[in-house]
Design a protein around this motif. Structure first.
Motif, mmCIF file in Angstrom:
data_model
loop_
_atom_site.group_PDB
_atom_site.id
_atom_site.type_symbol
_atom_site.label_atom_id
_atom_site.label_comp_id
_atom_site.label_asym_id
_atom_site.label_seq_id
_atom_site.Cartn_x
_atom_site.Cartn_y
_atom_site.Cartn_z
ATOM 1 N N ALA A 262 14.344 -15.984 -25.098
ATOM 2 C CA ALA A 262 14.795 -14.612 -24.893
ATOM 3 C C ALA A 262 13.779 -13.799 -24.098
ATOM 4 N N TRP A 263 12.552 -14.267 -24.103
ATOM 5 C CA TRP A 263 11.497 -13.629 -23.321
ATOM 6 C C TRP A 263 10.364 -14.631 -23.183
ATOM 7 N N MET A 264 9.598 -14.506 -22.121
ATOM 8 C CA MET A 264 8.542 -15.485 -21.881
ATOM 9 C C MET A 264 7.432 -14.878 -21.045
ATOM 10 N N ALA A 265 6.225 -15.296 -21.324
ATOM 11 C CA ALA A 265 5.083 -14.851 -20.525
ATOM 12 C C ALA A 265 4.052 -15.962 -20.472
ATOM 13 N N GLN A 266 3.230 -15.891 -19.463
ATOM 14 C CA GLN A 266 2.214 -16.911 -19.287
ATOM 15 C C GLN A 266 0.983 -16.589 -20.124
ATOM 16 N N GLY A 267 0.410 -17.605 -20.707
ATOM 17 C CA GLY A 267 -0.822 -17.416 -21.469
ATOM 18 C C GLY A 267 -2.029 -17.753 -20.626
ATOM 19 N N THR A 268 -3.138 -18.008 -21.279
ATOM 20 C CA THR A 268 -4.387 -18.290 -20.588
ATOM 21 C C THR A 268 -4.531 -19.785 -20.321
ATOM 22 N N VAL A 269 -4.729 -20.112 -19.065
ATOM 23 C CA VAL A 269 -4.900 -21.508 -18.668
ATOM 24 C C VAL A 269 -6.113 -22.101 -19.368
ATOM 25 N N MET A 270 -5.967 -23.337 -19.831
ATOM 26 C CA MET A 270 -7.069 -23.984 -20.541
ATOM 27 C C MET A 270 -7.372 -25.350 -19.944
ATOM 28 N N ALA A 271 -8.651 -25.658 -19.900
ATOM 29 C CA ALA A 271 -9.061 -26.971 -19.388
ATOM 30 C C ALA A 271 -9.925 -27.706 -20.399
ATOM 31 N N ALA A 272 -10.491 -26.982 -21.335
ATOM 32 C CA ALA A 272 -11.397 -27.608 -22.288
ATOM 33 C C ALA A 272 -10.616 -28.371 -23.358
ATOM 34 N N LYS A 273 -11.293 -29.224 -24.050
ATOM 35 C CA LYS A 273 -10.746 -29.956 -25.187
ATOM 36 C C LYS A 273 -9.629 -30.931 -24.783
ATOM 37 N N ARG A 274 -9.187 -31.673 -25.755
ATOM 38 C CA ARG A 274 -8.245 -32.764 -25.495
ATOM 39 C C ARG A 274 -6.805 -32.256 -25.474
ATOM 40 N N HIS A 275 -6.061 -32.790 -24.525
ATOM 41 C CA HIS A 275 -4.630 -32.488 -24.425
ATOM 42 C C HIS A 275 -3.846 -33.783 -24.647
ATOM 43 N N PRO A 276 -2.700 -33.694 -25.334
ATOM 44 C CA PRO A 276 -1.945 -34.934 -25.637
ATOM 45 C C PRO A 276 -1.507 -35.683 -24.390
ATOM 46 N N GLY A 277 -1.339 -35.007 -23.262
ATOM 47 C CA GLY A 277 -0.962 -35.690 -22.034
ATOM 48 C C GLY A 277 -2.148 -35.959 -21.140
ATOM 49 N N ASP A 278 -3.334 -35.699 -21.648
ATOM 50 C CA ASP A 278 -4.573 -35.886 -20.885
ATOM 51 C C ASP A 278 -4.559 -35.105 -19.574
ATOM 52 N N ALA A 279 -3.848 -33.984 -19.579
ATOM 53 C CA ALA A 279 -3.810 -33.151 -18.378
ATOM 54 C C ALA A 279 -5.173 -32.486 -18.195
ATOM 55 N N PRO A 280 -5.672 -32.455 -16.966
ATOM 56 C CA PRO A 280 -6.953 -31.786 -16.737
ATOM 57 C C PRO A 280 -6.845 -30.279 -16.954
#
Lengths: 218, 218
Positions: free
Chosen positions: B66-84
């Motif tokens: 119903a509504w959406m906004a962008q949050g803060t881009v993150m690069a630190a720590k582990r991501h389940p898809g190993d995205a940089p």
DNA sequence: CCAATAAGTAACATCACGCAACTAATGTCA
DNA sequence: TGACATTAGTTGCGTGATGTTACTTATTGG
């Protein structure tokens, strides 16, 4: 030594929209070597985006940004580094910061020819500043460490895009305990000298104001 | 069919923090297949990040956010898809949206075991909502199309993290011309039935309020 | 019928804000 | 030197918004 640091494709770019108030208008720092562009850098897998942005600011203006926030990530349109994704950071420095060699301040309302994605990022900087100015001392970071209340009001008027009333502005400011007077005064040519103030927020008894419905219009 | 769509490394991920108010607490939609995770997708060079996020939301909850906004881009720590790099989007749906198979609503205060980067993104969702709630009808998008004023006040109290006064809340709401009463009333068991309202903002004569110094504390 | 509960309203004091008028200090120019 | 323009800074007042308290209304459950 100026804009692009590495143009390896396939990685996101960190783009810097460094802002300053000069002559009553919001300016953005643009590189003038070869093609004009916002400072940017490739963001590697090991890099912290904000750290990259702060390094960009230090490198581009000669000193660290006084305040910084992330803007809206963009993927559309052309980017000078051909990055598939660009993470813009909106930084702020005082008005006395001179542009180093190969850089120049440009009014946001009269930007030079930039790559379309960077042009969009620069034009959305004011929106980002507005989004944060209620919760972060953005206006104060756009000023020198000492400033007159008229200068502060002018910055707020620039950020808000409308005129403010002098008496109301000062009363609200005093009620918030945000500034402390110095012993110095500044004579700016004609007119009465203005007292200089410093940003010195003091602990206040939880200003529990009401909700802001007045900005919701759709 | 749930979380990861593509795990090709070297590209940014779009992560969805879908929020809803359930039982007076803010909940986040988490996938429960194999490892628990926020819904995410790889963002290709041709993709529009927000479009990817909206598609994620539609796919994960069965209906568009119903509504959406962008949050803060993150690069630190582990991501389940190993995205940089991960670009989080904070979405919002009404309280009646049930979690599909393989998904579950979890209170933000009691999240299951997530990859650390996704955990950080989920925990910053409330900050993102707060950042936008003054300029966007976030609270209304967390409610059904018709709602009682008490429900609306509860959502505001949840977003602001503090109690509000009933009379003041309603006066400010009325002055903003944001809601319109319907002819229906809802009896919630004990107590007087509550009138149902609809979000129906009407044009107002430019509420030029003063500056907000009261949120600046440091 | 009465207590409990929740919705909704009214009254009042206080505070914040917009506005206008005023004072204060400096430079300019005749 | 004295009137004027210019900018800083303050004061007072009317109006509107907000906080607080208390009250009324409508429903459920003994």
């Amino acid at each position: 030594m100026s804009a692009a640091k590495s143009r390896r494709s396939g990685a996101a770019s960190i783009d810097l929209v460094l802002c300053a108030v000069r002559g009553g208008r919001l300016h953005v720092l643009v590189t003038t070597t070869s093609a004009q562009a916002l400072p940017f850098a490739r963001c590697g897998a090991e890099d912290d985006p904000e750290a990259v942005a702060r390094e960009l600011a230090r490198h581009a203006s000669g000193q660290p940004a006084a305040w910084m926030a992330q803007g809206t990530v963009m993927a559309a349109k052309r980017h000078p580094g051909d990055a598939p994704l660009s993470v813009p950071f909106v930084g702020v420095v005082g008005p006395a910061v001179e542009a180093p060699r190969g850089m120049a301040w440009h009014p946001v309302q009269a930007l030079p020819s930039l790559a379309p994605r960077q042009k969009a990022m620069a034009e959305s900087a004011l929106t980002t500043l507005r989004l944060h100015m209620d919760a972060a001392p953005v206006a104060f970071r756009l000023l020198p460490s000492v400033f007159t209340l008229s200068e502060l009001q002018q910055v707020y008027e620039l950020l808000l895009g409308r005129r403010l009333h002098k008496a109301s502005f000062r009363r609200a400011l005093q009620a918030a305990y945000l500034v402390a007077p110095t012993d110095d005064w500044r004579s700016e040519g004609r007119g009465r000298p203005a007292q200089l103030f410093r940003y010195a927020p003091r602990r206040r008894h939880a200003g529990h104001r009401s909700v802001r419905f007045d900005l919701l219009g759709r």
